[in-house]
Design a protein around this motif. Structure first.
Motif: not given
Length: 532
Positions: A32-39, A274-277, A303-310
């Motif tokens: 989820e962390n990788i996918r969120t960063k890519i998005e 960075l994530v892979t390392t 979950v909490l951070q997703r609310a503030s990403q926008e």
């Protein structure tokens, strides 16, 4: 008693029962962390591409407006190079303002009349370009297709008093200058910005000669990146680049004035390294020591951070707009002042009533551009407010006479309901008045003929409330989230900046602006201020 083998086997089962769900949870969290960063990176790059394209649109549009300002110059076109001081001064101002390579004036036969800088070599404009400009109006063409640095020419016909073509005004832009501007845009550690035209010709690229060699123009139409980006809609595609075989993220946006395409290129390795390392270095210790607690913490944190990403993306977009706004406004104001001055001078000596009416319209449009620049500068650098106590009820009564003529012209009735108490608030009354005018003006412009716009002012607890209601077409639910964002508007002549300025003024006073709307039923804007 348990045997050693049975104890070991049971312990192994217990460890496996604990470890397997923890491993699954850890995998989910990291994925989820990788996918969120890519998005998030895709969204950020798309917004950056859009802002870059909008900047180029403004740059090209401003040069076109300057070239079109040479109309009605038949006498000047009859002179020789260097004899026309007014034209040379205007060309010089254009050069300093827009940093094009050169500006030039041709007569009707295509012969050079003026060029700035005067040391510039004569511009060889193909005859078909002049014929095309004579038929289509202002055109944008490549002078040296397939060569570096690519040069672009903008040509606009000069119309005389009888609406006949008396010559041509033009500007030459070197893509080398655009490439230098692109080099200052930070995409990623190894990312960069490129640009291609509507048929696939490479305009800007770090290694344009290699790209043209491996993907010539005739093959570019089959390239999936070009096919995806040439649809005229901002977006992103993650794909293996055909010219070097490396997977990259391509974010793109169209330049409306020219049909060109701006692409931001980010190597996939920049995003994942960075994530892979970090995952490789810490996975064993993390999984065996604190996987249960830390995984739950990371999951809840995501979950909490997703609310503030926008909100973070919106802040990044506003920062980009503010950064470009100051530069764009400064670049536009210089030639705009010259155009307005020349137009005012010609208005004084003009005796033809119809032409004076046309000049009045042009001056009105220039004033509108200046208003847009002022709003843009307010976004980039808010003006200092003078905080005083004032009556909100009196302020509402003051704006009604200001907006009544516009409402009457549109056959709209203003229904004003104000309580007797003063509704005293603290803030800048001038900025507040402008914010209220923006809201009411939007309601009037959105209302159909014969309808009523209701303006109410009342107290509610410790707050003063201004409520403006119209019965217009409303706003679709799918675009409500974009209301108040830079350059988004539902009006054909709007700029998308008025609500942003209004919201900034309201927030600076500790207030809140809420807009609710239903498609086909109208819109209600509610502004609440804390009572002083």
């Amino acid at each position: 008693m348990f045997s050693f083998n049975n104890t070991t086997r049971q312990a192994s089962v217990i460890v496996a029962m604990l470890l397997i769900p923890c491993l699954a949870l850890a995998y989910f969290i990291f994925y989820e962390n990788i996918r969120t960063k890519i998005e998030d990176e895709k969204k950020k790059n798309i917004e950056l591409a859009k802002v870059t394209a909008q900047y180029l649109d403004t740059y090209i549009r401003s040069i076109k407006c300057t070239l079109q300002g040479f109309n009605h110059q038949e006498k000047a076109l009859a002179g020789n190079l260097g004899d026309n001081k007014e034209i040379m001064d205007t060309l010089g101002n254009s050069k300093r303002s827009y940093d094009a390579e050169s500006y030039f004036i041709l007569n009707r036969q295509g012969q050079e009349v003026a060029v700035f800088p005067q040391s510039t070599a004569a511009v060889k404009v193909p005859g078909e370009f002049l014929q095309k400009a004579a038929v289509q109006g202002t055109i944008i063409e490549l002078l040296n297709r397939g060569k570096d640095p690519v040069k672009v020419v903008i040509i606009s016909p000069i119309l005389g008093q009888q609406k006949r073509i008396s010559g041509f005004a033009g500007a030459v832009i070197s893509m080398e200058k655009v490439a230098r501007d692109f080099a200052n845009i930070k995409v990623s550690n190894n990312g960069y910005v490129i640009m291609i035209d509507r048929i696939g010709q490479v305009l800007v690229h770090p290694n344009s000669s290699l790209l043209r060699k491996r993907i010539p123009v005739e093959k570019m139409k089959h390239d999936p990146i070009f096919q995806d980006s040439s649809r005229g809609i901002p977006g992103a595609i993650e794909i293996v680049a055909p010219y070097d075989g490396k997977k990259k993220l391509f974010s793109y946006a169209p330049v409306r004035e020219t049909g060109w395409i701006v692409l931001l290129v980010e190597p996939e390795t920049d995003l994942q390294v960075l994530v892979t390392t970090n995952l490789t270095r810490n996975s064993i210790v993390f999984l065996l020591a604190i996987i249960s607690v830390f995984s739950l913490y990371q999951y809840l944190k995501l979950v909490l951070q997703r609310a503030s990403q926008e909100a973070d993306l919106r802040a990044e977009k506003l920062a980009l707009v503010a950064q470009l706004a100051a530069g764009m406004a400064h670049e536009i104001r210089n030639p705009l002042t010259s155009l307005k001055g020349f137009l005012q001078m010609s208005t004084v000596s003009e005796t033809n009533q119809r032409k004076k009416e046309h000049q009045a319209i042009m001056l009105s449009e220039i004033d509108r551009i200046e208003e847009i620049i002022t709003k843009t500068l307010l976004l980039a650098k808010p003006q200092k407010q003078k905080v005083v106590k004032f009556s909100l009820s009196s302020l509402v009564q003051q704006i009604v006479p200001i907006l009544s003529p516009e409402a009457t012209r549109r056959n709209i009735e203003l229904n004003v309901k104000i309580v007797t108490e003063a509704l005293t608030v603290s803030g800048d009354p001038n900025h507040t008045k402008q914010a209220l005018i923006n809201i009411v003006k939007n309601a009037v412009e959105a209302s159909p003929d014969g309808e009523t716009v209701t303006i109410e002012a009342f107290g509610r607890g410790s707050e003063a409330i201004i409520q403006v209601t119209d019965k217009g077409s409303g706003i679709a639910a799918e675009v409500m989230g974009k209301v108040g964002t830079p350059f988004f508007t539902t009006k054909t002549t709007g700029t998308g900046l008025g609500l942003m300025v209004t919201n900034r003024v309201v927030e600076s006073m500790g207030g809140k602006l809420e807009i609710s709307s239903k498609l086909g039923q109208g819109t209600t804007a509610v502004i609440s201020f804390p009572l002083a």
